[in-house]
Design an enzyme around this catalytic site. Structure first.
Site, PDB file in Angstrom:
ATOM      1  N   CYS A 236       0.692  -1.191   0.055  1.00 35.79           N
ATOM      2  CA  CYS A 236       0.075   0.101  -0.054  1.00 35.79           C
ATOM      3  C   CYS A 236       0.877   1.201  -0.016  1.00 35.79           C
ATOM      4  O   CYS A 236       0.441   2.335  -0.566  1.00 35.79           O
ATOM      5  CB  CYS A 236      -1.122   0.039   1.087  1.00 35.79           C
ATOM      6  SG  CYS A 236      -1.036  -1.378   2.422  1.00 35.79           S
TER       7      CYS A 236
ATOM      8  N   ARG B 173       6.884 -10.723   5.768  1.00 38.45           N
ATOM      9  CA  ARG B 173       6.493 -10.517   7.311  1.00 38.45           C
ATOM     10  C   ARG B 173       7.031 -11.586   7.995  1.00 38.45           C
ATOM     11  O   ARG B 173       6.909 -12.700   7.863  1.00 38.45           O
ATOM     12  CB  ARG B 173       4.903 -10.677   7.441  1.00 38.45           C
ATOM     13  CG  ARG B 173       4.133  -9.604   6.417  1.00 38.45           C
ATOM     14  CD  ARG B 173       2.683  -9.538   6.586  1.00 38.45           C
ATOM     15  NE  ARG B 173       2.320  -8.779   5.429  1.00 38.45           N
ATOM     16  CZ  ARG B 173       0.894  -8.429   5.186  1.00 38.45           C
ATOM     17  NH1 ARG B 173      -0.086  -9.171   5.753  1.00 38.45           N
ATOM     18  NH2 ARG B 173       0.641  -7.785   4.365  1.00 38.45           N
TER      19      ARG B 173
ATOM     20  N   GLN C 195       1.187 -11.063  -2.776  1.00 42.32           N
ATOM     21  CA  GLN C 195      -0.409 -10.762  -2.902  1.00 42.32           C
ATOM     22  C   GLN C 195      -0.908 -10.233  -4.157  1.00 42.32           C
ATOM     23  O   GLN C 195      -0.053  -9.659  -4.998  1.00 42.32           O
ATOM     24  CB  GLN C 195      -0.429  -9.570  -1.958  1.00 42.32           C
ATOM     25  CG  GLN C 195      -0.250  -9.649  -0.415  1.00 42.32           C
ATOM     26  CD  GLN C 195      -0.346  -8.481   0.441  1.00 42.32           C
ATOM     27  OE1 GLN C 195       0.107  -7.349  -0.112  1.00 42.32           O
ATOM     28  NE2 GLN C 195      -1.216  -8.483   1.461  1.00 42.32           N
TER      29      GLN C 195
ATOM     30  N   ASP D 109      -2.272  -7.857  -5.230  1.00 47.85           N
ATOM     31  CA  ASP D 109      -2.752  -6.793  -4.624  1.00 47.85           C
ATOM     32  C   ASP D 109      -3.466  -5.636  -5.489  1.00 47.85           C
ATOM     33  O   ASP D 109      -2.859  -5.736  -6.788  1.00 47.85           O
ATOM     34  CB  ASP D 109      -1.697  -5.994  -3.793  1.00 47.85           C
ATOM     35  CG  ASP D 109      -2.007  -5.374  -2.752  1.00 47.85           C
ATOM     36  OD1 ASP D 109      -3.321  -5.138  -2.331  1.00 47.85           O
ATOM     37  OD2 ASP D 109      -1.084  -4.755  -1.701  1.00 47.85           O
TER      38      ASP D 109
ATOM     39  N   HIS E 140      -4.807  -1.238  -5.295  1.00 52.98           N
ATOM     40  CA  HIS E 140      -5.501  -0.201  -4.507  1.00 52.98           C
ATOM     41  C   HIS E 140      -6.149   0.667  -5.342  1.00 52.98           C
ATOM     42  O   HIS E 140      -5.770   1.073  -6.383  1.00 52.98           O
ATOM     43  CB  HIS E 140      -4.190   0.303  -3.925  1.00 52.98           C
ATOM     44  CG  HIS E 140      -3.486  -0.398  -2.714  1.00 52.98           C
ATOM     45  ND1 HIS E 140      -2.497  -1.139  -3.138  1.00 52.98           N
ATOM     46  CD2 HIS E 140      -3.747  -0.511  -1.531  1.00 52.98           C
ATOM     47  CE1 HIS E 140      -2.219  -1.766  -2.010  1.00 52.98           C
ATOM     48  NE2 HIS E 140      -3.083  -1.665  -1.051  1.00 52.98           N
TER      49      HIS E 140
ATOM     50  N   LYS F 200     -12.753  -4.216   7.245  1.00 55.89           N
ATOM     51  CA  LYS F 200     -12.437  -5.245   6.076  1.00 55.89           C
ATOM     52  C   LYS F 200     -13.703  -6.089   5.875  1.00 55.89           C
ATOM     53  O   LYS F 200     -14.568  -6.466   6.669  1.00 55.89           O
ATOM     54  CB  LYS F 200     -11.288  -6.338   6.497  1.00 55.89           C
ATOM     55  CG  LYS F 200     -10.179  -5.527   6.838  1.00 55.89           C
ATOM     56  CD  LYS F 200      -9.041  -6.778   7.151  1.00 55.89           C
ATOM     57  CE  LYS F 200      -9.258  -7.686   8.071  1.00 55.89           C
ATOM     58  NZ  LYS F 200      -8.198  -8.717   8.168  1.00 55.89           N
TER      59      LYS F 200
ATOM     60  N   HIS G  33      -8.207  -1.086  -0.343  1.00 54.99           N
ATOM     61  CA  HIS G  33      -7.135  -2.299  -0.533  1.00 54.99           C
ATOM     62  C   HIS G  33      -8.081  -3.554  -0.889  1.00 54.99           C
ATOM     63  O   HIS G  33      -9.139  -3.882  -0.304  1.00 54.99           O
ATOM     64  CB  HIS G  33      -6.627  -2.582   0.665  1.00 54.99           C
ATOM     65  CG  HIS G  33      -5.949  -1.394   1.337  1.00 54.99           C
ATOM     66  ND1 HIS G  33      -4.710  -1.321   1.616  1.00 54.99           N
ATOM     67  CD2 HIS G  33      -6.404  -0.218   2.121  1.00 54.99           C
ATOM     68  CE1 HIS G  33      -4.270  -0.228   2.461  1.00 54.99           C
ATOM     69  NE2 HIS G  33      -5.474   0.181   2.514  1.00 54.99           N
TER      70      HIS G  33
END
Length: 647
Positions: free
Chosen positions: A337, A366, A384, A386, A388, A472, A518
RNA sequence: GCCGAUGUAGCUCAGGGGUAGAGCGCAUCCUUGGUAAGGAUGAGGUCACGGGUUCAAUUCCCGUCAUUGGCUCCA
């Protein structure tokens, strides 16, 4: 006299003080023998408890969830009784029923309890079950209860009592064991015909890491012996689908101690599968108006100080990378992000540009707790899917709605039907865990709940499960042995745009703050592939599977023809291999079946002469002969059909 | 991170104070076959790693690492 209404709507007039068991007896003795509990005005009661006013009544047996829970809850007491008799002086915390069976949290003090002791406990439980000791309910005052457990020296029950109000306290006794319990319980211990201690584990007292650990003993019981056998077989079958087992067998992924814990290595077949999934999503995203971006794997520490992630997770992360420059520090990116916020900021934005949707298969790192690592479902380095979305406040609902559609589309194509949508909101008791204004939080929480409702999703609301920057909506799916995992996720965030001072120029020619969404429909490639493997037990859909076809020559003499067939299929973008080992065709078929390859093509004398192939479908057997071209067409149309669905 | 269990050949596993075994896989040879296992021969192991006890440790003890069942955590 009172009126008892049964589920079929019929009413019975009975004496006040009649029990559910009495009513069952009145219907049939066979039914009465099977009644574990009773739902009285919507509350689950002991069948032996006297009913003193008009009531609706539902008799509960093993076939009802509440009946099962009652048997298992009572079995937890039975387990405790067995443990107390085998390990005098043990102390008990709580022992609830769970989805499959029950557990009891036990303090064994100085005594040890290991898996070698399970059998003895099971035998003791069955021995106690045979006595058919009744569960006797007793309402007592708080003072009496405190006196009882003080004498017994049971500080855990005393702790429980502290939170209970006088007048609501009940004890249940079966045989030599008395427990503080609100019930309900089955009539007597004799309902348990099979008992199994499944496992033991440490569990923090009251679920708090700073407390001492008790021993949690998991068990399961059944009213019939053969149900236990069936259950254990089912578990065995579930383990056969475990992605860790299949991943190894099918050469999809591996781990290496040298590379490091929780850092998966994708082997060629796994990489092939994964990249097909990525291509599939990329195409769906392209149609949905996403733009691909690419950002580096590290970012300056300042980036994460700005985002707030450093303050929240910095100490528990992979530690910053030093550079030769004094004081300069970089972090392996734990999320994409912040980078995407900077992508947004790369140029001024107008309201006419919004929404913008930046997508990236972003690999993040992580430092998950070592005890949490689990196959591909929980790892330390993962990618991910991912994206945005930066949009105006007015566009939030529609964008969230479109993301949900995308997730549902993917789940549909892959035939994921058994999922729950979890709406994850703030924990109202711990506001300090979250950043951002109440006003923004409320807006975001409202938006997410409204969209979920409008979509008619099967949702559960969980307080305290929100991300620290926003609520979420998570798509939860179960693995082979029933554990729940979060796959797809959508998160609304008013906070990062503030922190990064993101802006767009509105129609009014003044600056406004965009909202950030997200989202990751798969969640991560690793976890998604893991669940996919377990979902299909390794039999991947034809369009995804790394090897679609295996060509099996009857003898070495037809290897050349087989290679020719493989070439033709290759020209049709079909993934085919030739099994040219000097083995009998029976052996080659068996191996290809076990490898879960969807199609086998058997080629020998007649096929070579006619330019055909004999087709065999995995798990189904011979489907007959056809020309190579016809087979290629069959594959093509089968795949087209699979991908068509809701498109 | 915490409590417990586990770690022997590429895989699945047996064994056990005197330096190891099976099945599958792999290699070579024989066999050339029609819809779920053809045969023979052979190669493969610092018994996770480090330390201790012992005349002797893969085996017993301690530590580390990894895997694993839970707990806690999960941007």
């Amino acid at each position: 006299m009172i009126n008892i209404t049964l589920p079929d709507g019929s009413t019975r007039k009975v004496e006040s003080g009649t029990t559910a068991y009495d009513v069952a007896m009145d219907i049939s003795e066979g039914l009465a023998r099977n009644v574990l509990a009773a739902e009285v005005n919507g509350e689950v009661w002991d069948p032996q408890r006297e009913i003193r006013s008009d009531a609706s009544l539902k008799l509960l047996t093993w076939n009802d969830d509440a009946g099962k829970s009652t048997l298992w809850h009572s079995s937890a007491h039975l387990l405790a009784e067995a443990l107390e008799s085998l390990y005098p002086g043990v102390k008990f915390w709580v022992g609830p029923p769970i989805e499959h069976g029950f557990y009891y949290d036990v303090d064994f003090g100085d005594q040890t309890f290991t898996d070698k002791d399970f059998t003895a406990v099971e035998q003791k439980m069955l021995e106690l079950a045979k006595t058919k000791n009744p569960f006797i309910r007793k309402e007592i005052s708080k003072a009496e209860a405190i006196a009882y457990f003080t004498e017994k020296g049971d500080e855990y029950k005393l702790d429980l009592l502290e939170g209970l109000e006088d007048g609501t306290i009940t004890l249940y006794t079966q045989g030599n064991f008395t427990d503080l319990c609100r019930g309900p319980h089955m009539p007597h211990t004799g309902f348990v015909k099979a008992a199994k201690v499944m496992s033991i584990a440490g569990a923090y007292w009251k679920g708090d890491e700073s407390n001492k650990q008790l021993t949690r003993v998991y068990g399961i019981t059944f009213p019939k012996k053969q149900e236990l056998t069936a259950y254990l077989e089912l578990l065995e079958q579930a383990r056969a689908r475990d992605h860790r087992k299949l991943g190894k067998e099918m050469d999809l992924f591996a781990f290496s101690e040298k590379v490091g814990q929780g850092l998966p290595l994708w082997l060629p077949k796994g990489a092939e599968l994964r990249s097909r999934l990525e291509d599939f999503l990329k195409e769906a995203q392209r149609k949905a108006g996403y733009q691909g971006v690419i950002t580096p794997h590290i970012g300056n520490k300042e980036l994460y100080i700005t985002s707030g992630h450093y303050a929240k997770y910095g100490a528990d992360s992979f530690q910053p990378i030093q550079t030769p420059a004094e004081g300069e520090e970089y972090l392996l990116k734990p999320m994409n992000c912040p980078h995407h916020c900077e992508v947004y900021k790369a140029r001024p934005r107008s309201y006419r540009d919004l929404p913008v949707r930046f997508a990236e298969f972003g690999t993040v790192y992580r430092y998950e707790q070592s005890g949490e690592l689990h196959g591909l479902t929980r790892v330390r380095g993962f990618t991910q899917d991912d994206a945005h979305i930066f949009c105006t406040a007015d566009q939030v609902k529609e964008e969230v709605s479109n993301v949900i559609d995308l997730v549902l589309y993917i789940f549909d194509i892959l035939d994921f039907k058994d999922f729950v949508v979890q709406v994850s909101l703030r924990d109202p008791e711990n506001p300090e865990k979250y950043i951002g204004s109440d006003e923004n939080w409320e807006k975001a929480e409202r938006a997410i709940q409204e969209v979920a409702e409008e979509k008619g999703l099967n949702t559960i609301v969980e307080l305290g499960e929100a991300a620290f920057y926003g609520p979420k909506l998570d798509f939860m799916v179960r693995d082979a042995i029933g554990r729940k995992w979060q796959l797809g996720t959508v998160q609304i965030d008013y906070n990062l745009p503030e922190r990064f001072e993101l802006e767009y120029v509105g129609a009014d020619n003044s600056k406004h703050r965009p909202v950030m969404i997200h989202r990751a429909p798969f969640g991560s490639m690793e976890r998604f592939v893991a669940i996919l493997i377990e979902h299909c037990a390794g039999k991947f859909p034809l369009w995804l599977t790394p090897e679609q076809v295996k060509i099996l020559p009857i003898s070495d003499r037809f290897n050349e023809y087989a290679k020719g067939v493989s070439k033709v299929l290759e020209n049709h973008d079909i993934r085919a291999l030739v099994d040219d080992r000097s083995e009998k065709v029976g052996k080659k078929i068996r191996d290809a079946e076990l490898e879960k390859i969807p199609y086998m093509l058997i080629v020998g004398e007649s096929e070579a002469a006619e330019g055909t192939v004999s087709v065999r479908r995995q798990g189904e057997g011979d489907v007959g002969g056809m020309s190579v071209e016809a087979f290629a067409e069959r594959i093509r149309s089968e795949i087209a059909e699979m991908l068509k669905k809701k498109d």
